[in-house]
Design a protein around this motif. Structure first.
Motif, mmCIF file in Angstrom:
data_model
loop_
_atom_site.group_PDB
_atom_site.id
_atom_site.type_symbol
_atom_site.label_atom_id
_atom_site.label_comp_id
_atom_site.label_asym_id
_atom_site.label_seq_id
_atom_site.Cartn_x
_atom_site.Cartn_y
_atom_site.Cartn_z
ATOM 1 N N THR A 72 11.032 -15.989 2.826
ATOM 2 C CA THR A 72 9.686 -15.738 2.277
ATOM 3 C C THR A 72 8.611 -16.601 2.930
ATOM 4 O O THR A 72 7.491 -16.677 2.432
ATOM 5 C CB THR A 72 9.596 -15.890 0.734
ATOM 6 O OG1 THR A 72 9.538 -17.289 0.395
ATOM 7 C CG2 THR A 72 10.761 -15.242 0.011
ATOM 8 N N ARG A 75 3.819 -16.780 3.753
ATOM 9 C CA ARG A 75 2.668 -16.780 2.848
ATOM 10 C C ARG A 75 1.465 -17.515 3.442
ATOM 11 O O ARG A 75 1.594 -18.473 4.191
ATOM 12 C CB ARG A 75 3.029 -17.445 1.512
ATOM 13 C CG ARG A 75 4.293 -16.968 0.881
ATOM 14 C CD ARG A 75 4.300 -15.529 0.460
ATOM 15 N NE ARG A 75 3.300 -15.193 -0.545
ATOM 16 C CZ ARG A 75 3.269 -14.014 -1.211
ATOM 17 N NH1 ARG A 75 4.175 -13.086 -0.948
ATOM 18 N NH2 ARG A 75 2.338 -13.760 -2.097
ATOM 19 N N ARG A 181 -1.052 -5.743 1.514
ATOM 20 C CA ARG A 181 -0.849 -7.062 0.904
ATOM 21 C C ARG A 181 -2.228 -7.650 0.645
ATOM 22 O O ARG A 181 -3.151 -7.414 1.428
ATOM 23 C CB ARG A 181 -0.038 -7.977 1.814
ATOM 24 C CG ARG A 181 1.433 -7.610 1.851
ATOM 25 C CD ARG A 181 2.133 -8.051 0.574
ATOM 26 N NE ARG A 181 3.441 -7.447 0.419
ATOM 27 C CZ ARG A 181 4.151 -7.553 -0.698
ATOM 28 N NH1 ARG A 181 3.672 -8.213 -1.739
ATOM 29 N NH2 ARG A 181 5.331 -6.991 -0.794
ATOM 30 N N ALA A 293 10.358 -2.965 0.744
ATOM 31 C CA ALA A 293 9.775 -3.540 1.960
ATOM 32 C C ALA A 293 9.723 -5.051 1.810
ATOM 33 O O ALA A 293 9.702 -5.579 0.699
ATOM 34 C CB ALA A 293 8.366 -2.990 2.184
ATOM 35 N N ALA A 294 9.696 -5.722 2.949
ATOM 36 C CA ALA A 294 9.713 -7.189 2.926
ATOM 37 C C ALA A 294 8.515 -7.764 3.666
ATOM 38 O O ALA A 294 8.037 -7.195 4.651
ATOM 39 C CB ALA A 294 10.999 -7.696 3.567
ATOM 40 N N CYS A 295 8.040 -8.896 3.198
ATOM 41 C CA CYS A 295 7.072 -9.689 3.951
ATOM 42 C C CYS A 295 7.831 -10.460 5.042
ATOM 43 O O CYS A 295 9.062 -10.463 5.059
ATOM 44 C CB CYS A 295 6.375 -10.689 3.035
ATOM 45 S SG CYS A 295 5.517 -9.962 1.630
ATOM 46 N N CYS A 298 11.315 -12.556 4.722
ATOM 47 C CA CYS A 298 11.768 -12.520 3.331
ATOM 48 C C CYS A 298 13.127 -11.831 3.227
ATOM 49 O O CYS A 298 13.315 -10.735 3.763
ATOM 50 C CB CYS A 298 10.753 -11.795 2.455
ATOM 51 S SG CYS A 298 11.320 -11.674 0.747
ATOM 52 N N ILE A 300 14.338 -11.152 0.168
ATOM 53 C CA ILE A 300 14.340 -10.506 -1.147
ATOM 54 C C ILE A 300 13.868 -9.054 -1.029
ATOM 55 O O ILE A 300 14.496 -8.137 -1.528
ATOM 56 C CB ILE A 300 13.448 -11.287 -2.145
ATOM 57 C CG1 ILE A 300 13.941 -12.725 -2.297
ATOM 58 C CG2 ILE A 300 13.424 -10.575 -3.502
ATOM 59 C CD1 ILE A 300 13.034 -13.621 -3.126
ATOM 60 N N ALA A 301 12.738 -8.858 -0.352
ATOM 61 C CA ALA A 301 12.196 -7.509 -0.119
ATOM 62 C C ALA A 301 11.855 -6.791 -1.417
ATOM 63 O O ALA A 301 12.400 -5.727 -1.723
ATOM 64 C CB ALA A 301 13.147 -6.675 0.735
ATOM 65 N N CYS A 302 10.953 -7.377 -2.182
ATOM 66 C CA CYS A 302 10.558 -6.772 -3.458
ATOM 67 C C CYS A 302 9.464 -5.717 -3.295
ATOM 68 O O CYS A 302 9.119 -5.035 -4.255
ATOM 69 C CB CYS A 302 10.060 -7.846 -4.431
ATOM 70 S SG CYS A 302 8.367 -8.379 -4.111
ATOM 71 N N GLY A 303 8.883 -5.583 -2.099
ATOM 72 C CA GLY A 303 7.748 -4.672 -1.902
ATOM 73 C C GLY A 303 8.123 -3.220 -2.165
ATOM 74 O O GLY A 303 9.273 -2.815 -1.971
ATOM 75 N N CYS A 510 7.132 -17.913 -1.090
ATOM 76 C CA CYS A 510 6.765 -17.030 -2.194
ATOM 77 C C CYS A 510 7.249 -17.593 -3.530
ATOM 78 O O CYS A 510 8.390 -18.049 -3.650
ATOM 79 C CB CYS A 510 7.390 -15.653 -1.952
ATOM 80 S SG CYS A 510 7.016 -14.456 -3.235
ATOM 81 N N PHE A 512 8.234 -16.048 -5.982
ATOM 82 C CA PHE A 512 9.369 -15.320 -6.556
ATOM 83 C C PHE A 512 10.704 -16.015 -6.275
ATOM 84 O O PHE A 512 11.694 -15.754 -6.941
ATOM 85 C CB PHE A 512 9.418 -13.879 -6.031
ATOM 86 C CG PHE A 512 8.270 -13.039 -6.525
ATOM 87 C CD1 PHE A 512 7.520 -13.426 -7.617
ATOM 88 C CD2 PHE A 512 7.937 -11.866 -5.884
ATOM 89 C CE1 PHE A 512 6.451 -12.664 -8.067
ATOM 90 C CE2 PHE A 512 6.873 -11.094 -6.320
ATOM 91 C CZ PHE A 512 6.123 -11.489 -7.423
HETATM 92 S S1 SF4 Z 1 9.672 -11.666 -2.617
HETATM 93 FE FE1 SF4 Z 1 8.316 -9.881 -2.372
HETATM 94 S S2 SF4 Z 1 6.189 -10.696 -2.394
HETATM 95 FE FE2 SF4 Z 1 7.617 -12.443 -2.056
HETATM 96 S S3 SF4 Z 1 7.666 -12.653 0.179
HETATM 97 FE FE3 SF4 Z 1 9.395 -11.302 -0.417
HETATM 98 S S4 SF4 Z 1 8.623 -9.182 -0.265
HETATM 99 FE FE4 SF4 Z 1 6.847 -10.586 -0.236
#
Ligand code: SF4
Length: 584
Positions: A72, A75, A181, A293-295, A298, A300-303, A510, A512
């Motif tokens: 992540t 940011r 974003r 999708a991911a930033c 990242c 996690i890829a919560c997008g 992030c 999260f």
């Molecule tokens: S958890 Fe979600 S908002 Fe945070 S960096 Fe990863 S994809 Fe982006």
């Protein structure tokens, strides 16, 4: 190091750019991003200045882990005085431009003054220049992104820009990057537009390459990624459902702000939930969700990436909206949905696309629309005010028409762009504004999650879930379960979350990750990357220092302890569900 140690200063009044070394003493005290940029802002502006005047400054800032292989670590934040609240503002965004700025060699960019004509900043590594943005002014954020890529023929460059809502003075306009974003809260985009700064386009090819102990850093980031992968929230729930995993959970707990926060449960929640985004639509039989999708960096890829049913009324005049784009996060789905009483998933997705396309905060927008609907219900607001639109709770047509007007800065949209506090005051009913310090609430009703009430009231940027997310403990049991309906122990809980959040933000990762990582997990990575010695304990000290710095700014700006409170509705009006829950 991890910091590039380079600051780019852009004087928009003079049209000049200059380079200066990062203040490393401040970096050792405030780490980066939110903390470090807040320190620069506090030292450089008068807290009583006009947020939309040339004396305000706007800082785009990365953290020491931004652009690295830390999960992540993409940011960046925009820091300035907020025109919505009059407080210090720090709005954080993911995507890719943060990493691009870092890879170009910059820890932060400080914008000062006001350009006489629209300009944008073009950065390619060490080269930075202000260029004429006249052809871009009046364009949406999406069109601006497209035009800048055409003009510079730089496909890998990243763009952060403002849309038409910011140009029109919407007080909750954000800065959009990578198309969907956003540094979305507190009107940081309005400040950018007030400086006649339309966009920043950046390409960085230098790499970060300045990690203190690369082998230890590689091991620390790999270990931390495994922790995220193995956890059911960050390894399964967020990738599958995004933050929308919370819609049914929060609704069932009785903390879903509904109908301008008159109620705490929404009967249509399941229709706009993360689960519903996976289900076939009645119209074309396809699900709303295309993919996750991911930033940058990242794991996690919560997008969410979504489409709208091509037969839905919203895209009759906007056929390009059939193409996929950034889908609903929980905060947008709540504000556009339950707070306005709208349970049409396609309409919410359309309104969310508009928020991204023209850069305005769906939380503040949805909450302001909800307040307008209550005023309409009471007869204070009529069709004459709204341009003929029936502003009834539950009306998808009213919601989407309002979003179109705010996006373009047209008609009744200009009034909605004032935000809930100013809008309700204008119509003589300030008590209907659901705000703290002028900023609209996010998606957790504090009557059902008591710790959040204290977190909202004391937040340094007005109502905000990201300054002290006690939901993690009170609802999800992270790191341990506390009773959401009691106040005992909550001051300590809120402070612990507030200090930790400031540290997470300032590292460049992030928030999260905090579902799983502790400050010790961050410290292990920061210590391997940055000069100095960094422990979890030290990071919490840094977090507290940042919190106090922000608080001092707000006091100097004219706020007092009396501003640390909630609307009367949330203090005095018990929702029926909560009364029933207390009785049984
Ligand atoms: S958890 Fe979600 S908002 Fe945070 S960096 Fe990863 S994809 Fe982006």
């Amino acid at each position: 190091m991890a910091w590039t140690r380079n600051v780019l200063r852009v004087n928009l009044t003079e049209g000049t750019v200059s380079v200066e070394p990062l203040n490393m003493e401040w970096a050792s005290q405030y780490l980066g991003q939110r903390g470090l940029a807040s320190k620069y802002l506090v030292e450089e502006i008068d807290p009583r200045c006009d947020a939309l005047g040339p004396d305000n400054k706007m800082i785009m800032v990365t953290g020491p882990l931004t652009g690295t292989m830390a999960s992540t670590g993409g940011r960046y934040s925009v820091v300035c005085k907020s025109p919505l609240t009059g407080t210090i503002a720090c709005s954080n965004s993911g995507g890719y431009i943060g990493a691009e700025l870092k890879n170009a060699g910059w820890d932060m960019i400080i914008f000062e003054g006001k350009s006489p004509l629209p300009v944008y900043l073009y950065i390619r590594d060490d080269k930075a220049e202000l260029l004429d943005a006249t052809p871009l002014w009046g364009q949406s954020a999406w069109k601006t992104d497209e035009l800048l890529h055409q003009m510079h023929q730089e496909p890998q460059a990243r763009v952060a820009c403002v849309g038409r809502s910011a140009e029109a003075g919407c007080l909750y306009a954000g800065v959009i990057n990578d198309l969907h974003r956003a540094a979305g809260r507190s009107g940081v985009g309005t400040v950018m537009a007030s400086k006649n700064l339309k966009a920043v386009i950046c390409r960085g090819t230098k790499g970060v390459g300045n990690i203190k102990d690369p082998l230890r850093f590689m091991q620390a980031t790999e270990d931390a990624k495994k922790v995220l992968r193995d956890n059911e929230v960050t390894g399964q729930g967020l990738p599958a459902y995004g933050t929308q995993v919370l819609m049914n959970v929060i609704n069932e707990s009785g903390a879903m702000p509904t109908y301008n926060m008159r109620e705490t449960q929404f009967e249509g929640a399941h229709k706009i939930s993360g689960e519903a985004m996976h289900e076939p639509r009645p119209g074309d039989g396809k699900p709303n969700l295309t993919t996750n999708a991911a930033c940058f960096a990242c794991t996690i890829a919560c997008g969410r990436i979504s489409t709208i049913d091509q037969g839905h009324y919203t895209i009759r005049n906007r056929p390009e909206y059939w193409k996929s784009s950034g889908g609903l996060e929980y905060e947008a789905a709540w504000a556009l949905g339950s707070d306005t009483g709208v349970d049409d998933l396609d309409a919410l997705t359309y309104a969310n696309f508009l928020c991204n396309e023209d850069g305005f905060d769906p939380i503040s927008f949805g909450s302001t629309v909800a307040a307008a609907m209550e005023l309409y219900e009471q007869g204070v607001l009529t069709n004459e005010h709204t341009g003929g639109i029936e502003f009834k709770f539950g009306s998808a047509e009213a919601l989407t028409a309002a979003a179109e007007m705010v996006a373009r800065g047209e008609g009744f949209g200009l009034e909605l762009g004032l935000g809930s506090k100013r809008f309700c005051a204008k119509y003589g009913r300030p008590e209907l504004s659901m705000t703290v310090k002028g900023q609209e609430f996010p998606a957790y009703d504090p009557r059902g999650i008591q710790g959040m009430g204290l977190a909202y009231a004391t937040s340094n940027r007005g109502a905000c879930h990201l300054r002290g997310y006690t939901v993690a403990s009170e609802i999800m049991g992270i790191p341990e379960k506390t009773d959401p309906l009691v106040t005992a122990g909550k001051p300590e809980l809120v402070k612990a979350f507030q200090d930790a959040a400031a540290a997470f933000d300032s590292a460049g990762i992030c928030l999260f990750t905090s579902f799983v990582w502790t400050v010790d997990d961050i410290a292990t990575q920061v210590d391997a990357a940055c000069d100095g010695e960094w422990s979890g304990e030290k990071l919490l000290e840094v977090g507290e220092r940042i919190w106090n710095l922000e608080r001092d700014f707000n006091l100097a700006a004219g706020l007092t302890g009396k501003d640390d409170t909630l609307p009367k509705r949330l203090l005095k009006e018990a929702d029926q569900f909560l009364v029933a829950a207390a009785v049984t």
